[in-house]
Motif scaffolding. Structure first.
Motif, PDB file in Angstrom:
ATOM      1  N   LYS A  24       0.810  -1.217   0.000  1.00 41.87           N
ATOM      2  CA  LYS A  24       0.000   0.000   0.000  1.00 41.87           C
ATOM      3  C   LYS A  24       0.846   1.272   0.000  1.00 41.87           C
ATOM      4  O   LYS A  24       0.304   2.368  -0.129  1.00 41.87           O
ATOM      5  CB  LYS A  24      -0.923  -0.003   1.219  1.00 41.87           C
ATOM      6  CG  LYS A  24      -1.864  -1.201   1.274  1.00 41.87           C
ATOM      7  CD  LYS A  24      -2.695  -1.190   2.544  1.00 41.87           C
ATOM      8  CE  LYS A  24      -3.602  -2.407   2.614  1.00 41.87           C
ATOM      9  NZ  LYS A  24      -4.396  -2.436   3.881  1.00 41.87           N
ATOM     10  N   GLY A  25       2.170   1.144   0.158  1.00 42.10           N
ATOM     11  CA  GLY A  25       3.024   2.318   0.227  1.00 42.10           C
ATOM     12  C   GLY A  25       3.647   2.648  -1.118  1.00 42.10           C
ATOM     13  O   GLY A  25       3.327   2.058  -2.148  1.00 42.10           O
ATOM     14  N   ASP A  26       4.582   3.623  -1.098  1.00 43.56           N
ATOM     15  CA  ASP A  26       5.276   3.992  -2.326  1.00 43.56           C
ATOM     16  C   ASP A  26       6.394   2.992  -2.609  1.00 43.56           C
ATOM     17  O   ASP A  26       6.585   2.017  -1.882  1.00 43.56           O
ATOM     18  CB  ASP A  26       5.818   5.419  -2.223  1.00 43.56           C
ATOM     19  CG  ASP A  26       6.725   5.608  -1.008  1.00 43.56           C
ATOM     20  OD1 ASP A  26       7.318   4.616  -0.522  1.00 43.56           O
ATOM     21  OD2 ASP A  26       6.841   6.746  -0.518  1.00 43.56           O
ATOM     22  N   LYS A  27       7.175   3.239  -3.676  1.00 45.93           N
ATOM     23  CA  LYS A  27       8.205   2.293  -4.093  1.00 45.93           C
ATOM     24  C   LYS A  27       9.284   2.123  -3.026  1.00 45.93           C
ATOM     25  O   LYS A  27       9.769   1.019  -2.797  1.00 45.93           O
ATOM     26  CB  LYS A  27       8.835   2.766  -5.409  1.00 45.93           C
ATOM     27  CG  LYS A  27       7.895   2.719  -6.602  1.00 45.93           C
ATOM     28  CD  LYS A  27       7.455   1.296  -6.893  1.00 45.93           C
ATOM     29  CE  LYS A  27       6.564   1.229  -8.113  1.00 45.93           C
ATOM     30  NZ  LYS A  27       6.085  -0.152  -8.375  1.00 45.93           N
ATOM     31  N   PHE A  28       9.666   3.229  -2.366  1.00 45.52           N
ATOM     32  CA  PHE A  28      10.693   3.125  -1.335  1.00 45.52           C
ATOM     33  C   PHE A  28      10.198   2.283  -0.161  1.00 45.52           C
ATOM     34  O   PHE A  28      10.938   1.448   0.364  1.00 45.52           O
ATOM     35  CB  PHE A  28      11.097   4.520  -0.840  1.00 45.52           C
ATOM     36  CG  PHE A  28      12.067   4.487   0.317  1.00 45.52           C
ATOM     37  CD1 PHE A  28      13.406   4.221   0.096  1.00 45.52           C
ATOM     38  CD2 PHE A  28      11.636   4.704   1.617  1.00 45.52           C
ATOM     39  CE1 PHE A  28      14.304   4.172   1.154  1.00 45.52           C
ATOM     40  CE2 PHE A  28      12.525   4.662   2.676  1.00 45.52           C
ATOM     41  CZ  PHE A  28      13.864   4.399   2.444  1.00 45.52           C
ATOM     42  N   ALA A  32      11.917  -1.126   1.107  1.00 45.08           N
ATOM     43  CA  ALA A  32      12.391  -1.239   2.489  1.00 45.08           C
ATOM     44  C   ALA A  32      11.694  -2.385   3.213  1.00 45.08           C
ATOM     45  O   ALA A  32      12.334  -3.176   3.921  1.00 45.08           O
ATOM     46  CB  ALA A  32      12.166   0.078   3.234  1.00 45.08           C
ATOM     47  N   GLY A  33      10.381  -2.484   3.045  1.00 45.87           N
ATOM     48  CA  GLY A  33       9.642  -3.553   3.716  1.00 45.87           C
ATOM     49  C   GLY A  33      10.057  -4.924   3.243  1.00 45.87           C
ATOM     50  O   GLY A  33      10.304  -5.835   4.056  1.00 45.87           O
ATOM     51  N   LEU A  34      10.180  -5.099   1.920  1.00 47.67           N
ATOM     52  CA  LEU A  34      10.610  -6.387   1.382  1.00 47.67           C
ATOM     53  C   LEU A  34      12.047  -6.705   1.774  1.00 47.67           C
ATOM     54  O   LEU A  34      12.392  -7.865   2.035  1.00 47.67           O
ATOM     55  CB  LEU A  34      10.463  -6.380  -0.144  1.00 47.67           C
ATOM     56  CG  LEU A  34       9.029  -6.359  -0.674  1.00 47.67           C
ATOM     57  CD1 LEU A  34       9.018  -6.087  -2.172  1.00 47.67           C
ATOM     58  CD2 LEU A  34       8.333  -7.675  -0.371  1.00 47.67           C
ATOM     59  N   ALA A  35      12.904  -5.666   1.822  1.00 45.29           N
ATOM     60  CA  ALA A  35      14.299  -5.879   2.219  1.00 45.29           C
ATOM     61  C   ALA A  35      14.396  -6.318   3.676  1.00 45.29           C
ATOM     62  O   ALA A  35      15.156  -7.228   4.011  1.00 45.29           O
ATOM     63  CB  ALA A  35      15.103  -4.598   1.994  1.00 45.29           C
ATOM     64  N   PHE A  36      13.629  -5.688   4.562  1.00 48.72           N
ATOM     65  CA  PHE A  36      13.630  -6.079   5.969  1.00 48.72           C
ATOM     66  C   PHE A  36      13.130  -7.513   6.129  1.00 48.72           C
ATOM     67  O   PHE A  36      13.702  -8.302   6.891  1.00 48.72           O
ATOM     68  CB  PHE A  36      12.756  -5.121   6.786  1.00 48.72           C
ATOM     69  CG  PHE A  36      13.500  -3.957   7.349  1.00 48.72           C
ATOM     70  CD1 PHE A  36      13.909  -3.950   8.675  1.00 48.72           C
ATOM     71  CD2 PHE A  36      13.819  -2.853   6.551  1.00 48.72           C
ATOM     72  CE1 PHE A  36      14.606  -2.864   9.191  1.00 48.72           C
ATOM     73  CE2 PHE A  36      14.513  -1.779   7.064  1.00 48.72           C
ATOM     74  CZ  PHE A  36      14.910  -1.778   8.384  1.00 48.72           C
ATOM     75  N   TYR A  37      12.069  -7.844   5.436  1.00 48.03           N
ATOM     76  CA  TYR A  37      11.495  -9.186   5.532  1.00 48.03           C
ATOM     77  C   TYR A  37      12.481 -10.246   5.043  1.00 48.03           C
ATOM     78  O   TYR A  37      12.734 -11.258   5.721  1.00 48.03           O
ATOM     79  CB  TYR A  37      10.201  -9.239   4.724  1.00 48.03           C
ATOM     80  CG  TYR A  37       9.723 -10.629   4.410  1.00 48.03           C
ATOM     81  CD1 TYR A  37       9.196 -11.445   5.407  1.00 48.03           C
ATOM     82  CD2 TYR A  37       9.788 -11.128   3.109  1.00 48.03           C
ATOM     83  CE1 TYR A  37       8.759 -12.728   5.113  1.00 48.03           C
ATOM     84  CE2 TYR A  37       9.348 -12.401   2.813  1.00 48.03           C
ATOM     85  CZ  TYR A  37       8.836 -13.203   3.811  1.00 48.03           C
ATOM     86  OH  TYR A  37       8.412 -14.472   3.516  1.00 48.03           O
ATOM     87  N   GLY A 169       7.477  -9.132  -5.013  1.00 49.76           N
ATOM     88  CA  GLY A 169       6.812  -8.041  -4.323  1.00 49.76           C
ATOM     89  C   GLY A 169       6.603  -6.823  -5.203  1.00 49.76           C
ATOM     90  O   GLY A 169       5.595  -6.121  -5.077  1.00 49.76           O
ATOM     91  N   PHE A 170       7.562  -6.578  -6.098  1.00 50.03           N
ATOM     92  CA  PHE A 170       7.480  -5.398  -6.966  1.00 50.03           C
ATOM     93  C   PHE A 170       6.646  -5.648  -8.225  1.00 50.03           C
ATOM     94  O   PHE A 170       5.917  -4.781  -8.682  1.00 50.03           O
ATOM     95  CB  PHE A 170       8.881  -4.958  -7.372  1.00 50.03           C
ATOM     96  CG  PHE A 170       9.534  -4.050  -6.375  1.00 50.03           C
ATOM     97  CD1 PHE A 170       9.156  -2.728  -6.245  1.00 50.03           C
ATOM     98  CD2 PHE A 170      10.530  -4.524  -5.546  1.00 50.03           C
ATOM     99  CE1 PHE A 170       9.751  -1.891  -5.320  1.00 50.03           C
ATOM    100  CE2 PHE A 170      11.135  -3.701  -4.612  1.00 50.03           C
ATOM    101  CZ  PHE A 170      10.754  -2.374  -4.502  1.00 50.03           C
ATOM    102  N   PHE A 171       6.817  -6.851  -8.806  1.00 51.35           N
ATOM    103  CA  PHE A 171       6.183  -7.132 -10.104  1.00 51.35           C
ATOM    104  C   PHE A 171       5.283  -8.362  -9.979  1.00 51.35           C
ATOM    105  O   PHE A 171       5.432  -9.336 -10.727  1.00 51.35           O
ATOM    106  CB  PHE A 171       7.259  -7.370 -11.170  1.00 51.35           C
ATOM    107  CG  PHE A 171       8.324  -6.319 -11.202  1.00 51.35           C
ATOM    108  CD1 PHE A 171       8.073  -5.058 -11.714  1.00 51.35           C
ATOM    109  CD2 PHE A 171       9.586  -6.583 -10.691  1.00 51.35           C
ATOM    110  CE1 PHE A 171       9.052  -4.080 -11.741  1.00 51.35           C
ATOM    111  CE2 PHE A 171      10.580  -5.612 -10.709  1.00 51.35           C
ATOM    112  CZ  PHE A 171      10.320  -4.359 -11.229  1.00 51.35           C
TER     113      PHE A 171
END
Length: 224
Positions: A24-28, A32-37, A169-171
């Protein structure tokens, strides 16, 4: 191995990545969320590799590292040939199944959180979920012979899964069921090659042999 196993990860762990609130957030925020996970997942893999790699050092000390490497390679090949049969014999015990159910409940609560640390902890817990390919990687980490190499092996395994898990997550619109099905057909072939290489590694391991010709003894003078 991690890169090729990542397509299996998309099918098993991809829904968790898609369920993260970062969508639901922007690209950053998504990155960040996917990187932390995914960093949490990799952290768990590396920690397990360090623990099992230290076990491998004792196997190396007593001379059984050769057989462990061969055993890990044979298991990989068998997993490719008869995955259902291995899943029947290598299922987790009941106490571990109860732990996994508790783990999933905790993960469900973290999925509703919008905090970075919760997503990192979610990745840590996800790394503990049962996965045949992770189990095979952990067996291979034992065959590295020491805790540092075992941790590095599993760290690289986790890093190998990052491109696909970040991309899903992105695509997410690109990762259709048919695409995942076609790409995953390559995975068994590469796993079989990795298993054969582990068997060859076990066969070719050479242990140092004491050479009496180069044994420089220290002279001892016995005085009267």
């Amino acid at each position: 191995m991690g890169l090729l196993s990542s397509f299996h990860c998309i099918a098993m762990c991809g829904p968790i990545a898609l369920a993260l609130p970062v969508q639901k957030g922007d690209k950053f925020q998504q990155f960040a969320g996917l990187a932390f996970y995914n960093t949490g997942r990799t952290f768990t893999y590396a920690a397990l590799g360090i623990g099992l790699g230290s076990l491998g050092s004792s196997f190396a000390w007593i001379g059984y590292l050769r057989y462990l490497s061969i055993f890990a390679g044979i298991l990989m090949v068998l997993y490719v040939l008869w995955p259902a049969r291995l899943d029947t014999y290598f299922h987790p015990p009941k106490f571990w199944q109860k732990f996994i159910q508790h783990l999933k409940r905790q993960m469900g609560e973290m999925l509703r959180s919008r905090k970075m640390q919760s997503w990192f902890l979610l990745g840590i817990l996800n790394g503990l979920l049962p996965c045949g390919l992770v189990y095979l990687a952990l067996i291979s980490s034992i065959a590295t012979g020491n805790s540092l190499s075992g941790g590095l092996y599993m760290l690289m395994f986790g890093i190998g899964t990052l491109p696909a898990m970040m991309a899903v997550g992105f695509f997410k619109q690109w990762f259709s069921v048919s695409l995942r099905s076609n790409v995953r057909k390559i995975t068994p072939i590469m796993l079989a090659i990795a298993g054969i290489l582990l068997v060859m590694r076990g066969i070719l391991i050479e242990y140092p042999v004491k050479n009496s010709a180069n044994d420089n003894s220290i002279p001892i003078c016995h005085g009267k």
